[in-house]
Design a protein around this motif. Sequence first.
Motif, PDB file in Angstrom:
ATOM      1  N   LYS A 254      -1.116 -14.577   9.500  1.00  0.00           N
ATOM      2  CA  LYS A 254      -2.064 -15.512   9.335  1.00  0.00           C
ATOM      3  C   LYS A 254      -3.457 -15.143   9.682  1.00  0.00           C
ATOM      4  O   LYS A 254      -4.383 -15.584   8.689  1.00  0.00           O
ATOM      5  N   LYS A 255      -3.652 -14.357  10.823  1.00  0.00           N
ATOM      6  CA  LYS A 255      -4.933 -14.480  11.180  1.00  0.00           C
ATOM      7  C   LYS A 255      -5.708 -13.423  10.270  1.00  0.00           C
ATOM      8  O   LYS A 255      -6.967 -13.756  10.023  1.00  0.00           O
ATOM      9  N   SER A 256      -5.126 -12.397   9.824  1.00  0.00           N
ATOM     10  CA  SER A 256      -5.718 -11.192   8.954  1.00  0.00           C
ATOM     11  C   SER A 256      -5.743 -11.773   7.514  1.00  0.00           C
ATOM     12  O   SER A 256      -6.054 -10.968   6.632  1.00  0.00           O
ATOM     13  N   ASP A 257      -4.601 -12.722   7.284  1.00  0.00           N
ATOM     14  CA  ASP A 257      -4.304 -12.906   5.780  1.00  0.00           C
ATOM     15  C   ASP A 257      -3.806 -11.853   5.061  1.00  0.00           C
ATOM     16  O   ASP A 257      -4.217 -11.226   3.832  1.00  0.00           O
ATOM     17  N   SER A 258      -2.701 -11.008   5.724  1.00  0.00           N
ATOM     18  CA  SER A 258      -2.538  -9.833   5.198  1.00  0.00           C
ATOM     19  C   SER A 258      -0.783 -10.224   5.130  1.00  0.00           C
ATOM     20  O   SER A 258      -0.065 -10.944   5.893  1.00  0.00           O
ATOM     21  N   PHE A 259      -0.164  -9.014   4.455  1.00  0.00           N
ATOM     22  CA  PHE A 259       1.321  -9.007   4.257  1.00  0.00           C
ATOM     23  C   PHE A 259       1.859  -7.549   4.361  1.00  0.00           C
ATOM     24  O   PHE A 259       1.171  -6.697   4.203  1.00  0.00           O
ATOM     25  N   CYS A 260       3.171  -7.500   4.503  1.00  0.00           N
ATOM     26  CA  CYS A 260       3.733  -6.423   4.477  1.00  0.00           C
ATOM     27  C   CYS A 260       5.320  -6.466   4.164  1.00  0.00           C
ATOM     28  O   CYS A 260       5.991  -7.606   4.078  1.00  0.00           O
ATOM     29  N   LEU A 261       6.189  -5.664   3.465  1.00  0.00           N
ATOM     30  CA  LEU A 261       7.658  -5.950   3.272  1.00  0.00           C
ATOM     31  C   LEU A 261       8.264  -5.716   4.515  1.00  0.00           C
ATOM     32  O   LEU A 261       7.922  -5.066   5.572  1.00  0.00           O
ATOM     33  N   ASN A 262       9.309  -6.438   4.722  1.00  0.00           N
ATOM     34  CA  ASN A 262      10.266  -6.380   5.853  1.00  0.00           C
ATOM     35  C   ASN A 262      11.000  -5.442   5.740  1.00  0.00           C
ATOM     36  O   ASN A 262      11.379  -4.802   4.666  1.00  0.00           O
ATOM     37  N   TYR A 263      11.667  -5.112   6.972  1.00  0.00           N
ATOM     38  CA  TYR A 263      12.763  -3.987   7.075  1.00  0.00           C
ATOM     39  C   TYR A 263      13.824  -4.261   5.970  1.00  0.00           C
ATOM     40  O   TYR A 263      14.244  -3.088   5.401  1.00  0.00           O
ATOM     41  N   GLN A 264      14.379  -5.524   5.745  1.00  0.00           N
ATOM     42  CA  GLN A 264      15.545  -5.546   4.890  1.00  0.00           C
ATOM     43  C   GLN A 264      15.219  -5.346   3.342  1.00  0.00           C
ATOM     44  O   GLN A 264      15.799  -4.666   2.724  1.00  0.00           O
ATOM     45  N   THR A 265      13.982  -5.603   2.978  1.00  0.00           N
ATOM     46  CA  THR A 265      13.395  -5.174   1.891  1.00  0.00           C
ATOM     47  C   THR A 265      13.332  -3.878   1.419  1.00  0.00           C
ATOM     48  O   THR A 265      13.710  -3.244   0.527  1.00  0.00           O
ATOM     49  N   ILE A 266      12.635  -3.075   2.587  1.00  0.00           N
ATOM     50  CA  ILE A 266      12.489  -1.769   2.433  1.00  0.00           C
ATOM     51  C   ILE A 266      13.702  -0.975   2.350  1.00  0.00           C
ATOM     52  O   ILE A 266      13.978  -0.202   1.323  1.00  0.00           O
ATOM     53  N   GLU A 267      14.859  -1.348   2.888  1.00  0.00           N
ATOM     54  CA  GLU A 267      16.170  -0.763   2.805  1.00  0.00           C
ATOM     55  C   GLU A 267      16.842  -1.040   1.483  1.00  0.00           C
ATOM     56  O   GLU A 267      17.453  -0.245   0.954  1.00  0.00           O
ATOM     57  N   ARG A 268      16.560  -2.545   0.897  1.00  0.00           N
ATOM     58  CA  ARG A 268      17.062  -2.766  -0.061  1.00  0.00           C
ATOM     59  C   ARG A 268      16.413  -1.788  -1.650  1.00  0.00           C
ATOM     60  O   ARG A 268      17.094  -1.312  -2.294  1.00  0.00           O
ATOM     61  N   ILE A 269      15.411  -1.473  -1.320  1.00  0.00           N
ATOM     62  CA  ILE A 269      14.470  -0.785  -2.250  1.00  0.00           C
ATOM     63  C   ILE A 269      14.782   0.628  -2.103  1.00  0.00           C
ATOM     64  O   ILE A 269      15.154   1.125  -3.399  1.00  0.00           O
ATOM     65  N   LYS A 270      15.073   1.144  -1.040  1.00  0.00           N
ATOM     66  CA  LYS A 270      15.633   2.645  -1.017  1.00  0.00           C
ATOM     67  C   LYS A 270      17.127   2.477  -1.495  1.00  0.00           C
ATOM     68  O   LYS A 270      17.436   3.650  -2.233  1.00  0.00           O
ATOM     69  N   ASP A 271      17.832   1.768  -1.575  1.00  0.00           N
ATOM     70  CA  ASP A 271      19.294   1.622  -1.908  1.00  0.00           C
ATOM     71  C   ASP A 271      19.248   1.581  -3.342  1.00  0.00           C
ATOM     72  O   ASP A 271      19.928   2.367  -4.029  1.00  0.00           O
ATOM     73  N   LEU A 272      18.375   0.763  -3.888  1.00  0.00           N
ATOM     74  CA  LEU A 272      18.297   0.796  -5.495  1.00  0.00           C
ATOM     75  C   LEU A 272      17.593   1.884  -6.225  1.00  0.00           C
ATOM     76  O   LEU A 272      18.102   2.479  -7.273  1.00  0.00           O
ATOM     77  N   ALA A 273      16.665   2.320  -5.352  1.00  0.00           N
ATOM     78  CA  ALA A 273      16.086   3.577  -5.911  1.00  0.00           C
ATOM     79  C   ALA A 273      17.080   4.652  -5.824  1.00  0.00           C
ATOM     80  O   ALA A 273      17.137   5.151  -7.091  1.00  0.00           O
ATOM     81  N   SER A 274      18.046   4.958  -4.960  1.00  0.00           N
ATOM     82  CA  SER A 274      19.114   5.979  -5.097  1.00  0.00           C
ATOM     83  C   SER A 274      19.955   5.794  -5.937  1.00  0.00           C
ATOM     84  O   SER A 274      20.322   6.605  -6.699  1.00  0.00           O
ATOM     85  N   GLU A 275      20.264   4.510  -6.051  1.00  0.00           N
ATOM     86  CA  GLU A 275      21.372   4.021  -7.146  1.00  0.00           C
ATOM     87  C   GLU A 275      20.842   4.411  -8.711  1.00  0.00           C
ATOM     88  O   GLU A 275      21.372   5.173  -9.531  1.00  0.00           O
ATOM     89  N   ARG A 276      19.441   3.994  -8.774  1.00  0.00           N
ATOM     90  CA  ARG A 276      18.899   4.365 -10.139  1.00  0.00           C
ATOM     91  C   ARG A 276      18.832   5.891 -10.253  1.00  0.00           C
ATOM     92  O   ARG A 276      18.838   6.357 -11.504  1.00  0.00           O
ATOM     93  N   LEU A 277      18.325   6.480  -9.385  1.00  0.00           N
ATOM     94  CA  LEU A 277      18.209   8.218  -9.657  1.00  0.00           C
ATOM     95  C   LEU A 277      19.523   8.834  -9.727  1.00  0.00           C
ATOM     96  O   LEU A 277      19.619   9.502 -10.716  1.00  0.00           O
ATOM     97  N   VAL A 278      20.502   8.275  -9.310  1.00  0.00           N
ATOM     98  CA  VAL A 278      21.819   8.697  -9.508  1.00  0.00           C
ATOM     99  C   VAL A 278      22.389   8.499 -11.059  1.00  0.00           C
ATOM    100  O   VAL A 278      22.861   9.380 -11.585  1.00  0.00           O
ATOM    101  N   VAL A 279      22.068   7.244 -11.571  1.00  0.00           N
ATOM    102  CA  VAL A 279      22.352   7.005 -12.778  1.00  0.00           C
ATOM    103  C   VAL A 279      21.441   7.870 -13.671  1.00  0.00           C
ATOM    104  O   VAL A 279      21.927   8.458 -14.767  1.00  0.00           O
ATOM    105  N   LYS A 280      20.117   7.880 -13.462  1.00  0.00           N
ATOM    106  CA  LYS A 280      19.413   8.781 -14.275  1.00  0.00           C
ATOM    107  C   LYS A 280      19.746  10.186 -14.331  1.00  0.00           C
ATOM    108  O   LYS A 280      19.945  10.921 -15.382  1.00  0.00           O
ATOM    109  N   ALA A 281      20.203  10.849 -13.102  1.00  0.00           N
ATOM    110  CA  ALA A 281      20.624  11.929 -13.058  1.00  0.00           C
ATOM    111  C   ALA A 281      22.071  12.389 -13.868  1.00  0.00           C
ATOM    112  O   ALA A 281      22.147  13.208 -14.885  1.00  0.00           O
TER     113      ALA A 281
END
Length: 719
Positions: A254-281
Amino acid sequence: MPTRERFEFALSNVKPSQWELFEQLASSFLASEYPNLRTMATPSGDGGRDSELFSEDGAPSVAFQYSVTGAWKAKIDATAERLSKKFPEIRVLRYITSASIGAKADDIKARHMKKGLIVDICDQSWFLDRASIDANRSNSAERFCEFIVDPILAKSKVIDTSPIGLSGDELSVSLFYLDMQRADDTAGKNLTRSCYEALVKAALSGTSPENTMSRDEIYNRVLRFLPRYELSQISRFIDNALTRLRRKEIGFYKKSDSFCLNYQTIERIKDLASERLVVKAKFESEVLDVISSRQSFGAINAQDAVASTFNIIDAYFLKQGERFASDISRGEISETPAAAIEHVVGECIGSHLYKNKRLADCYANLVHDILSAPSPAAFKYLQSRANSYTLLSFLSEVPDVQSATNKLFSSGSIWLDTTVLLPLIPESSAKAGEKPFSELFRRAKKAGITLKVTRGVIEEIERHLNKCRVYSKSQTWTGYVPYVFQRYVLQGGSRDHFSSWLEKFVGNYRPEDDIANFIEEFSIDVVEPERSAGLPEDLISAIQNYWQNVHTRRRAEDEFNLQANRLAAHDSENVISVLSERRRESGREGLGFRSWWLTLDGAAYRMQNDSEVVSAGRNFKSPIMSLDFLLKYLAFGPARDVVYSSENDSVRIFAPEIFDNIPPDLMMVAENIRQDLADLDMHIIKRRVRDGLDEARERTGISHKVSLEEIDSAMDEYF
């Protein structure tokens, strides 16, 4: 614990230079089963085994070999030979590999069994099936993925951004996050909210609690994804998305009015990216195999051809998405059929290559085949790609996607033409998941759409099936092979059994009633045409004249032709029925109309521009709904949460399936090829048959083909 897809991607992409990482993984997985396992690998050599089981008498009988090489046959043979010389007491060799081998090793197992050595192969599936059994294996798999997958994801820029226009990295990023959001969303979620949440997370890609992003920078990044807009047009959507995401997926300071992805979201992004790369390959591998097997591609570099194929598919999906979004924005369906794949090919491979008609046809045929009959891996890739391009096109056209889609009718009636009903007959013999038109009509019914067919269309279907029966018994045939017989052969049927197979749909005494009963199984109502009361007589006459001219011209005859007259009457009945129903709809225009005609005849689209029809019907609105529009309506319209319950719940149609005008001599080639390939998977059979037909065309010089949306001069003869 990593997802199965992420772990599969890691195993598929481990390099020979990373053998130590794989050895650690294998040892950890085996330790759960073999606590007495001892590692023997040393820089100076291990005598042919990496590990062995400890035994009291010092003479182990089981050896383990770890390997990341793709040349697994040679590796197993070499290891077995060394073991026989240095450790003849070993009776079991467990070959631990990151490769996917499966039943391909049956021969080598049998050969070594005769020599007294049992070869047990623990391949990629062995790891995938055991990754979640205990904490030891789960943790080992996660560490392995961190070392193998994360650097690849960063390099691939699937989940990274760069400050360039929406033509390279940012296009890829926006498509990925839209795909991820659609996979994660629950049924019925507001499309506008879903899209902006995806773009906000895309903007925050690469952030963390140590590396936050200000609200202004988020604005700037989202604007780069949607360059047509001013901040004032979309800032409220971004702010609302940030507020919603703060609950579960992003951190807020709130103090800086800034944001970031949390740990769970980052891990979900990695998982889906891996899945999509497997499918594309997997999909890339399939396309490469097909291109390599087609002589028609000549000396073109296979990898370059694969890249061109992917570009063509992307361009086709983008055009489909833009067309649909534009129709919604304008409030009416386009007057012309969707852009043909052949046109997209010309735009993608360059004018200098497009001048090579043969090469352009090769790409068009390949893409048609892929989109018409995708394998499971191809379907998963194509589905996510098509959906993401449609959503991105929506966002580029209108900032509030949900409000735009609410313009669509939530229920209504669709009158069906012969061209969209005939595929139901051969689909009855297809495997589950290979019945696109059957699924299309089932889902249309779930969406509350009433499906109608006239007795005239039933008559056309009966005449076509009778034509197929005559062809199956004919020794000489003039013209092209009827559609249903073609599909029957390509799905495994033989000419000798065609008549008995056809009895499932029609008998000898009341064939039209039999067809009506079959059609009704798909919740399609057989109805009488609507009376034309209230329509201007000049318009009715113009419509009838238009279709009479179409069918007469197709036969190139000046004299009265009974068949042409009947077909013209049936098409006119459908058009007049739709217009009559619309006349009773008060205050509805454009996409608000509840009555439509679904046909794949290109002449239906050209009716909109016929001078006599336009002159007779002031403000005449075309009654045609395209196949592509209906598919996207079901996926993104008001009833999408009723029709689709998950990201894998979709209809297998991405482009019009090709209707080949195949002459009898080439049909014989197809029948022979189909018989020889009886034991293969259907999508492989279809590709091999297509390759065989292409090769035969090159030899004979015959290369006449039309698509579902462009059937014209050959339509009546073909159907």
